[in-house]
Design a protein around this motif. Structure first.
Motif, PDB file in Angstrom:
ATOM      1  N   ASP A  23     -56.086  42.155  -4.687  1.00 29.03           N
ATOM      2  CA  ASP A  23     -56.800  42.096  -5.970  1.00 29.03           C
ATOM      3  C   ASP A  23     -57.505  43.416  -6.309  1.00 29.03           C
ATOM      4  O   ASP A  23     -58.084  43.558  -7.382  1.00 29.03           O
ATOM      5  CB  ASP A  23     -57.789  40.924  -6.000  1.00 29.03           C
ATOM      6  CG  ASP A  23     -58.830  40.969  -4.898  1.00 29.03           C
ATOM      7  OD1 ASP A  23     -58.931  42.022  -4.212  1.00 29.03           O
ATOM      8  OD2 ASP A  23     -59.530  39.966  -4.694  1.00 29.03           O
ATOM      9  N   PRO A  26     -54.049  48.570  -8.487  1.00 33.64           N
ATOM     10  CA  PRO A  26     -53.995  48.894  -9.922  1.00 33.64           C
ATOM     11  C   PRO A  26     -53.228  47.819 -10.684  1.00 33.64           C
ATOM     12  O   PRO A  26     -52.547  46.982 -10.069  1.00 33.64           O
ATOM     13  CB  PRO A  26     -53.232  50.224  -9.953  1.00 33.64           C
ATOM     14  CG  PRO A  26     -53.269  50.754  -8.576  1.00 33.64           C
ATOM     15  CD  PRO A  26     -53.366  49.576  -7.667  1.00 33.64           C
ATOM     16  N   PRO A  27     -53.304  47.807 -12.025  1.00 35.01           N
ATOM     17  CA  PRO A  27     -52.549  46.832 -12.813  1.00 35.01           C
ATOM     18  C   PRO A  27     -51.073  46.833 -12.419  1.00 35.01           C
ATOM     19  O   PRO A  27     -50.472  47.881 -12.190  1.00 35.01           O
ATOM     20  CB  PRO A  27     -52.749  47.323 -14.252  1.00 35.01           C
ATOM     21  CG  PRO A  27     -54.067  48.021 -14.220  1.00 35.01           C
ATOM     22  CD  PRO A  27     -54.143  48.678 -12.874  1.00 35.01           C
ATOM     23  N   ASP A  28     -50.498  45.634 -12.349  1.00 35.94           N
ATOM     24  CA  ASP A  28     -49.129  45.454 -11.855  1.00 35.94           C
ATOM     25  C   ASP A  28     -48.118  45.680 -12.980  1.00 35.94           C
ATOM     26  O   ASP A  28     -47.448  44.759 -13.439  1.00 35.94           O
ATOM     27  CB  ASP A  28     -48.989  44.053 -11.255  1.00 35.94           C
ATOM     28  CG  ASP A  28     -47.713  43.883 -10.463  1.00 35.94           C
ATOM     29  OD1 ASP A  28     -46.966  44.865 -10.318  1.00 35.94           O
ATOM     30  OD2 ASP A  28     -47.450  42.760  -9.985  1.00 35.94           O
ATOM     31  N   VAL A  29     -48.027  46.926 -13.424  1.00 38.59           N
ATOM     32  CA  VAL A  29     -47.091  47.299 -14.490  1.00 38.59           C
ATOM     33  C   VAL A  29     -46.366  48.570 -14.075  1.00 38.59           C
ATOM     34  O   VAL A  29     -46.821  49.307 -13.191  1.00 38.59           O
ATOM     35  CB  VAL A  29     -47.822  47.519 -15.833  1.00 38.59           C
ATOM     36  CG1 VAL A  29     -48.447  46.225 -16.330  1.00 38.59           C
ATOM     37  CG2 VAL A  29     -48.891  48.608 -15.694  1.00 38.59           C
ATOM     38  N   ARG A 109     -46.126  41.709  -5.717  1.00 40.29           N
ATOM     39  CA  ARG A 109     -46.170  42.884  -6.593  1.00 40.29           C
ATOM     40  C   ARG A 109     -44.901  42.992  -7.428  1.00 40.29           C
ATOM     41  O   ARG A 109     -43.829  43.352  -6.937  1.00 40.29           O
ATOM     42  CB  ARG A 109     -46.342  44.131  -5.722  1.00 40.29           C
ATOM     43  CG  ARG A 109     -46.818  45.339  -6.483  1.00 40.29           C
ATOM     44  CD  ARG A 109     -48.267  45.248  -6.874  1.00 40.29           C
ATOM     45  NE  ARG A 109     -48.709  46.490  -7.522  1.00 40.29           N
ATOM     46  CZ  ARG A 109     -49.813  46.606  -8.205  1.00 40.29           C
ATOM     47  NH1 ARG A 109     -50.617  45.570  -8.346  1.00 40.29           N
ATOM     48  NH2 ARG A 109     -50.149  47.755  -8.758  1.00 40.29           N
TER      49      ARG A 109
END
Length: 205
Positions: A23, A26-29, A109
């Motif tokens: 958690d 970083p953002p999962d993009v 992820r």
């Protein structure tokens, strides 16, 4: 993107953040490539050689990488240095913490596109290596293996080891597993590994 342009971009890669837990990632993009391996497999040296940058901290004491470390290649792409695992002097509670959160990262992820797994060519397919390959096979995650420290063996012995490990990898049917010889010191195998990274990170040819 040409190999030279890709290397130029890698040289500009910068530390983004460290995470002790999923958690905190970083953002999962975008796209991520993760680097994994036992603590004494030459993982940090291999990452630095591949990126032409001193991203990963090398140490004479294996097991120093205790966090998931993220490095931004650009706004969409990241390299991820996973904790080295399996070093005997690391306390058991810390080993268990690593294993728990490593598994959580690998399992959840979405932006993870492939794993570069480093194995010391003199000690390939350790317990950790097999555990990670088993997970990748179940999850259909691509793995590219670097048999590191290839300069420690004669070319003939290194080639024989490569063929033996290739035969053992035939057991993994559900995922794409590729393998090559690699040496950070001799800069052997850089172009082959770089081509895999460019593909996984969705850089145009």
């Amino acid at each position: 993107m040409s190999a030279n342009k890709f290397m130029g971009l890698c040289q500009k890669a910068a530390f983004l953040t460290s995470a002790a837990k999923v958690d905190q990632c970083p953002p999962d993009v975008g796209y991520e490539v993760a680097f994994a391996g036992r603590s004494n497999a030459g993982k940090s040296s291999a990452i630095n050689a591949l990126t032409h940058a001193n991203l990963a901290r090398t140490s004479k004491t294996p097991g120093r990488t205790q966090l998931i470390n993220f490095f931004a290649v650009d706004n969409e792409r990241r390299f991820v240095d996973l904790p080295g695992y399996g070093y005997a002097k690391v306390p058991l509670p810390l080993k268990e913490h690593w294993q728990k959160h490593l598994d959580a990262y690998l399992s959840t992820r979405e932006s993870l596109k492939g794993i570069v797994l480093m194995m010391d060519i003199r000690h390939p397919l350790t317990e950790f290596d097999k555990m990670l390959l088993d997970w990748a096979d179940v999850s259909k995650m691509s793995v590219h293996i670097l048999l590191t420290k290839a300069d420690k063996l004669t070319f003939g012995v290194a080639k024989t080891t490569l063929l033996k490990v290739q035969q053992q990898l035939a057991d993994y049917q559900n995922t794409s597993v590729s393998i090559q010889l690699f040496s950070s010191i001799k800069r052997q195998g850089l172009s082959e590994a770089s081509a895999v990274l460019r593909q996984w990170l969705h850089f145009e040819p």
